[in-house]
Design an enzyme around this catalytic site. Structure first.
Site, PDB file in Angstrom:
ATOM      1  N   HIS A 353       0.799  -1.233   0.000  1.00 48.47           N
ATOM      2  CA  HIS A 353       0.000   0.000   0.000  1.00 48.47           C
ATOM      3  C   HIS A 353       0.827   1.276   0.000  1.00 48.47           C
ATOM      4  O   HIS A 353       0.261   2.359   0.013  1.00 48.47           O
ATOM      5  CB  HIS A 353      -0.925   0.037   1.218  1.00 48.47           C
ATOM      6  CG  HIS A 353      -2.102  -0.882   1.111  1.00 48.47           C
ATOM      7  ND1 HIS A 353      -3.292  -0.500   0.535  1.00 48.47           N
ATOM      8  CD2 HIS A 353      -2.262  -2.163   1.487  1.00 48.47           C
ATOM      9  CE1 HIS A 353      -4.142  -1.515   0.577  1.00 48.47           C
ATOM     10  NE2 HIS A 353      -3.543  -2.537   1.151  1.00 48.47           N
ATOM     11  N   LYS A 544      -9.708  13.560   3.854  1.00 47.96           N
ATOM     12  CA  LYS A 544      -8.816  12.409   3.930  1.00 47.96           C
ATOM     13  C   LYS A 544      -7.925  12.608   5.138  1.00 47.96           C
ATOM     14  O   LYS A 544      -7.945  13.672   5.748  1.00 47.96           O
ATOM     15  CB  LYS A 544      -7.970  12.310   2.648  1.00 47.96           C
ATOM     16  CG  LYS A 544      -7.337  13.664   2.236  1.00 47.96           C
ATOM     17  CD  LYS A 544      -6.574  13.575   0.913  1.00 47.96           C
ATOM     18  CE  LYS A 544      -7.435  13.609  -0.311  1.00 47.96           C
ATOM     19  NZ  LYS A 544      -7.373  12.375  -1.070  1.00 47.96           N
ATOM     20  N   ARG A 545      -7.135  11.598   5.505  1.00 44.01           N
ATOM     21  CA  ARG A 545      -6.168  11.788   6.580  1.00 44.01           C
ATOM     22  C   ARG A 545      -5.318  13.023   6.299  1.00 44.01           C
ATOM     23  O   ARG A 545      -4.987  13.305   5.155  1.00 44.01           O
ATOM     24  CB  ARG A 545      -5.264  10.550   6.710  1.00 44.01           C
ATOM     25  CG  ARG A 545      -5.961   9.319   7.267  1.00 44.01           C
ATOM     26  CD  ARG A 545      -6.474   9.524   8.672  1.00 44.01           C
ATOM     27  NE  ARG A 545      -5.374   9.737   9.588  1.00 44.01           N
ATOM     28  CZ  ARG A 545      -4.909   8.834  10.446  1.00 44.01           C
ATOM     29  NH1 ARG A 545      -5.477   7.654  10.533  1.00 44.01           N
ATOM     30  NH2 ARG A 545      -3.902   9.122  11.244  1.00 44.01           N
ATOM     31  N   LYS A 550      -0.223  14.462   1.191  1.00 46.44           N
ATOM     32  CA  LYS A 550      -1.527  14.736   0.580  1.00 46.44           C
ATOM     33  C   LYS A 550      -1.719  16.233   0.298  1.00 46.44           C
ATOM     34  O   LYS A 550      -2.636  16.641  -0.395  1.00 46.44           O
ATOM     35  CB  LYS A 550      -2.649  14.197   1.457  1.00 46.44           C
ATOM     36  CG  LYS A 550      -2.692  12.651   1.515  1.00 46.44           C
ATOM     37  CD  LYS A 550      -3.768  12.163   2.477  1.00 46.44           C
ATOM     38  CE  LYS A 550      -3.841  10.651   2.646  1.00 46.44           C
ATOM     39  NZ  LYS A 550      -4.550   9.967   1.567  1.00 46.44           N
ATOM     40  N   THR A 652      -8.970   6.283  -2.758  1.00 45.14           N
ATOM     41  CA  THR A 652     -10.318   5.793  -3.051  1.00 45.14           C
ATOM     42  C   THR A 652     -11.330   6.910  -2.831  1.00 45.14           C
ATOM     43  O   THR A 652     -12.422   6.871  -3.377  1.00 45.14           O
ATOM     44  CB  THR A 652     -10.696   4.592  -2.157  1.00 45.14           C
ATOM     45  OG1 THR A 652     -10.399   4.924  -0.800  1.00 45.14           O
ATOM     46  CG2 THR A 652      -9.944   3.342  -2.565  1.00 45.14           C
ATOM     47  N   LYS A 656     -14.959   7.874  -4.811  1.00 46.84           N
ATOM     48  CA  LYS A 656     -16.262   8.152  -4.188  1.00 46.84           C
ATOM     49  C   LYS A 656     -16.807   9.488  -4.651  1.00 46.84           C
ATOM     50  O   LYS A 656     -18.000   9.631  -4.931  1.00 46.84           O
ATOM     51  CB  LYS A 656     -16.127   8.160  -2.660  1.00 46.84           C
ATOM     52  CG  LYS A 656     -15.689   6.851  -2.049  1.00 46.84           C
ATOM     53  CD  LYS A 656     -15.280   7.063  -0.582  1.00 46.84           C
ATOM     54  CE  LYS A 656     -14.395   5.926  -0.107  1.00 46.84           C
ATOM     55  NZ  LYS A 656     -13.718   6.243   1.174  1.00 46.84           N
TER      56      LYS A 656
HETATM   57  C1  LIG Z   1     -12.455   6.611   1.441  1.00 47.12           C
HETATM   58  C2  LIG Z   1     -12.022   6.981   2.792  1.00 47.12           C
HETATM   59  C3  LIG Z   1     -10.684   7.256   3.055  1.00 47.12           C
HETATM   60  C4  LIG Z   1      -9.617   7.261   1.983  1.00 47.12           C
HETATM   61  O1  LIG Z   1      -9.541   8.545   1.395  1.00 47.12           O
HETATM   62  P1  LIG Z   1      -8.342   8.953   0.427  1.00 47.12           P
HETATM   63  O2  LIG Z   1      -8.794  10.266  -0.136  1.00 47.12           O
HETATM   64  O3  LIG Z   1      -8.255   7.911  -0.629  1.00 47.12           O
HETATM   65  O4  LIG Z   1      -7.131   9.072   1.253  1.00 47.12           O
HETATM   66  C5  LIG Z   1     -10.308   7.599   4.346  1.00 47.12           C
HETATM   67  N1  LIG Z   1     -11.220   7.657   5.334  1.00 47.12           N
HETATM   68  C6  LIG Z   1     -12.529   7.407   5.119  1.00 47.12           C
HETATM   69  C7  LIG Z   1     -13.487   7.510   6.247  1.00 47.12           C
HETATM   70  C8  LIG Z   1     -12.968   7.058   3.844  1.00 47.12           C
HETATM   71  O5  LIG Z   1     -14.276   6.804   3.654  1.00 47.12           O
END
Ligand SMILES: *Cc1c(COP(=O)(O)O)cnc(C)c1O
Length: 808
Positions: A353, A544-545, A550, A652, A656
């Protein structure tokens, strides 16, 4: 008013029965929490039936199964998902109005199961959903953390962490398996008797199984998430108890049971703590024993284990399973080493990952010796045999062998879990085309020269049940009307709505739904931050985190640029914009926490500046998690995916957001590249350096200070931060952040991409000012997200890695 359907009447009766029998309240006294519990009980019973049937069928068929080993499963809430899978959503909606509540309100009473940090854990949850949906004989295996991901509370603009006791009131979704438990051993030493190794362990803890049933939507099959809880052995505290030393008895008990207490709130660096290593071994050891027992019951021998068992390592956290399987096969079942090793390699596969060196897991040899002496021995033997084999490929190349070695010999000797995972697996995959390509060119280049056929790509995906059907019922209904309901199982069908971009009525409906979702999001923003935002603004979202790679900070630089530009040209036609952040920072990650603080400080200034009004707002929604994401995703116009090229393995969140009709502004990184290929260059905003350019610029001597000196706009932004304009009470608060850019080498190259980013943001404005053109592109984005369904990903894993047939 419509008269209730027969399903609604039946469901209502069942709910009333559960209110009485399991919750213990009368119908008229039921609170929304009582109702949540009652509805959950009704769903649970039906899921339980499906579970028993699936298990029976898989046992009778002696099915080949996949076992997905993961330290994290970020499942979020289950009630809506379960009702959807059981096709009870409509009946439940009717039933709740009957009880004078809305289903939304009921569903909101369930706490999130936050047994994960971020993307990696959410991926595991989406994968389980797809395994169930495809009817794949499967188990997820993990830890039943008493405390999941911490709750984020913002105090004075800064992140504070609170515990998340998600199990405090129990959960209706787990099935304790009183009869399923295994001892897990630790410590001690190894005795060699002839050619047999006997592990004289120093202590043991019991792993108890708790199952969560994962329903499929397209099938009556379910998958199982089996989570282990650590319990002290029953006889342990007897002695202390008998002597009346209850304090000591409790303490000893805790030392054992703390293994499954808390999820480490960090997805990027190894915690480096003995407890974390114990957690990893704990859940892996229990899982391997459970898997072998099931196999023995069905097949009576371990010789054909690899024919019926596929074990998948979600990152390196469960990598010790390789040594554990060897330990069990050789030491407990007296299998010859060579035969066991062949079975082992055929059984395991591994997903990487991350390429970032600081996030690669290693354990000091000394610690491994202390906690798992026999496993260290096994790893050293695997290593010796492997290096002997590798030496034949490049005789005399010691650098090659040093890089391949399972032991890092530079400095304190450490076990490299990624190398152990590769050597123990027959297939290794990255999570996007770019990431998998970089894997074999960089991190695993030496392994790929030995075994090119073992490396492959499995681009991540997301489940459309949760991320569209459940999170965005408005859009789901529009799709149902136009193409029928089957897109939930065959997301490729969304392609059929692409042509609807030319239909003005469809565009209008699509944008009306978006607007309603933005109002819902605006209400969440007001409720959680007190800030009022206009849903007529462009909603610009980065959720995101919080991590330097990022580049949330780059986004903040743009917001400050915009603030200054509006003040300089107040009469220009500004497209009103709300920049929305959400995300947690690891509790020990100071720069990430500083970025959260900066977002709040900058927001405070901008949001309260009367000259700005609705032209610009900056908000931070606290406590990001799955349920918060389910509200934000559908309300976004713009999706920020702006990591330094080459650093985001896949992402991911990007999928979404696009699936919910947001346009992406992003770098050429991770799955953004594949999103671009699917939606087309004209329907996405790609900016900045590409991966080879990042690498070249780093080698050529990157000089961020030059960029600062030559770009007056950038200089003004950084000077405002460093000069304390947003933190007048503590002007030096963000010196460190700015110095890291100007003097510290700007590791993630924000300044290199700054000009391109700002220029691209102005193109975003121009498009948003043409609502019809924007709507077309949003529709095109959604319509082309079919291949990002996790059903596609899991079907590919099943076919190419796990070798398990799935019905087409
Ligand atoms: C999808 C998701 C992530 C991943 O987000 P990235 O933008 O791909 O880092 C992290 N936390 C939650 C709660 C998510 O639903």
């Amino acid at each position: 008013m419509n008269s209730p359907t027969p399903e609604a009447i039946a469901l209502n009766a069942a709910i009333d029965e559960q209110l009485l029998k399991t919750v213990g309240v009368a119908r008229q006294d039921a609170t929304s929490t009582d109702l949540m519990k009652a509805v959950a009980q009704v769903a649970r019973e039906q899921l339980s039936e499906r579970w028993v049937q699936t298990q029976g069928a898989d046992r009778d068929n002696k099915a080949r199964r996949v076992y997905y080993l993961s330290m994290e499963f970020l499942i979020g809430r289950t009630l809506s998902n379960a009702l959807g899978a059981l096709r009870l959503t409509d009946a439940a909606m009717q039933g709740m109005t009957d009880h004078a509540h809305t289903l939304e309100e009921i569903v909101d009473q369930e706490p999130d199961a936050a047994l994960g940090n971020g993307g990696l854990g959410r991926l595991a949850a989406c994968f389980l959903d797809s395994m169930a949906n495809l009817g794949l004989p499967s188990f997820g295996y993990g830890i039943r953390y008493e405390y999941g991901m911490f709750k984020q509370k913002i105090v004075g603009g800064a992140q504070t962490e609170l515990p998340d006791p998600w199990l405090a009131d129990g959960t209706p979704w787990e099935f304790p398996r009183a009869d399923i438990s295994f001892p897990v051993r630790f410590g001690g030493w190894v005795e060699h008797i002839g050619d047999r190794a006997v592990w004289r362990h120093a202590g043991e803890v019991v792993a108890k199984a708790y199952d969560m049933v994962v329903p499929g939507y397209g099938t009556k099959k379910v998958s199982t998430l089996r989570l282990w809880k650590a319990v002290a052995p029953a006889d342990l505290d007897l002695q202390a108890f008998n002597t009346g030393d209850y304090g000591r008895a409790a303490q000893v008990k805790n030392e054992f049971e703390n293994i499954s207490w808390v999820l480490y709130p960090n997805d990027s660096t190894p915690a480096g703590r003995e407890l974390r290593l114990r957690q990893e071994y704990f859940f892996v050891a229990a899982s391997v024993r459970d898997i072998l027992l099931r196999h023995m019951v069905e097949h009576g021998t371990l010789d054909n284990l690899h024919d019926f068992v596929a074990m998948h390592l979600n990152d390196t956290h469960p990598a010790i399973a390789v040594a554990e399987l060897m330990h069990v096969l050789c030491d407990e079942h007296s299998m010859p080493w060579a035969k066991a090793w062949e079975i082992c390699q055929k059984t395991f596969s591994y997903t990487n990952h991350t390429l970032m060196p600081e996030a690669l897991e290693t354990w000091p040899v000394g610690l491994m010796q202390h906690v798992l002496p026999r496993h260290l021995e096994i790893i050293l033997r695997i290593n010796a045999e492997f290096l002997a084999l590798a030496a034949k490929h490049r005789p005399g190349d010691n650098g090659f062998l040093a890089r391949l070695s399972l032991i890092d010999e530079s400095g304190e000797r450490r076990v490299r879990m990624a190398n152990l995972s590769v050597v123990g697996s027959h297939m290794i995959n990255g999570v996007s085309a770019l990431h998998s390509d970089l894997l074999v060119k960089t991190l695993f280049a030496d392994f790929a020269s030995l075994w090119p056929e073992r490396f492959t790509n499995m681009t991540n995906g997301i489940t459309p049940r949760r991320w569209l059907s459940q999170a965005n019922p408005g859009l789901a209904t529009l799709l149902d009307k136009n193409i029928g309901p089957d897109w939930r199982n065959h997301l490729d069908q969304l392609k059929q709505v692409e042509a609807k971009q030319d239909d003005a009525a469809f565009r209008a409906e699509f944008m009306t739904i978006k607007h309603a979702n933005k109002r819902r999001l605006a209400a969440l923003i007001e409720k959680t931050t007190g800030i009022k935002v206009s849903p007529d603004s462009l909603f610009d979202v980065q959720i995101k985190r919080i991590h330097e790679y990022k580049r949330q900070l780059l986004n903040v630089l743009h917001v400050i640029w915009r603030y200054q530009a509006i003040l300089a040209s107040p009469d220009a036609q500004w497209v009103p914009r709300v920049t929305i952040f959400a995300g947690k920072a690891a509790s020990s990650y100071m720069s990430a926490k500083s970025i959260i603080h900066l977002i709040h400080d900058v927001g405070n200034v901008i949001n309260n500046d009367p000259r700005i009004g609705d032209k610009l707002k900056l908000v931070f929604i606290p406590n990001y998690g799955v349920s918060v994401a389910e509200v934000i995703m559908p309300g976004a116009d713009l999706s920020e995916q702006i990591s330094t090229a080459g650093t985001e393995a896949s992402g991911t969140g990007n999928m979404k957001l696009a699936l919910n009709g947001a346009l992406t502004i992003g770098t050429d990184d991770g799955a953004n590249i594949e999103i671009r290929e699917n939606v087309g260059d004209d329907n996405i905003f790609i900016f900045g350096l590409r991966t080879p350019e990042v690498q070249a610029m780093k080698q050529g001597g990157y000089q961020p200070m030059r960029l600062y000196e030559n770009n007056p706009g950038l200089k003004a932004v950084l000077d405002a931060i460093a000069g304390g304009q947003f933190s007048p009470n503590e002007p030096g608060r963000y010196r460190g952040l700015v110095d890291a850019l100007l003097w510290g080498g700007d590791h993630y190259m924000l300044l290199a991409d700054y000009a391109s980013y700002i220029e691209t943001q102005t193109r975003v404005d121009a498009l948003y000012a043409q609502p019809e053109a924007w709507a077309r592109k949003a529709i095109i984005n959604m319509a082309n997200m079919g291949s990002f369904s996790s059903d596609r990903t899991i079907a590919q894993y099943a076919k190419e890695i796990w070798n398990i047939p799935v019905a087409p």
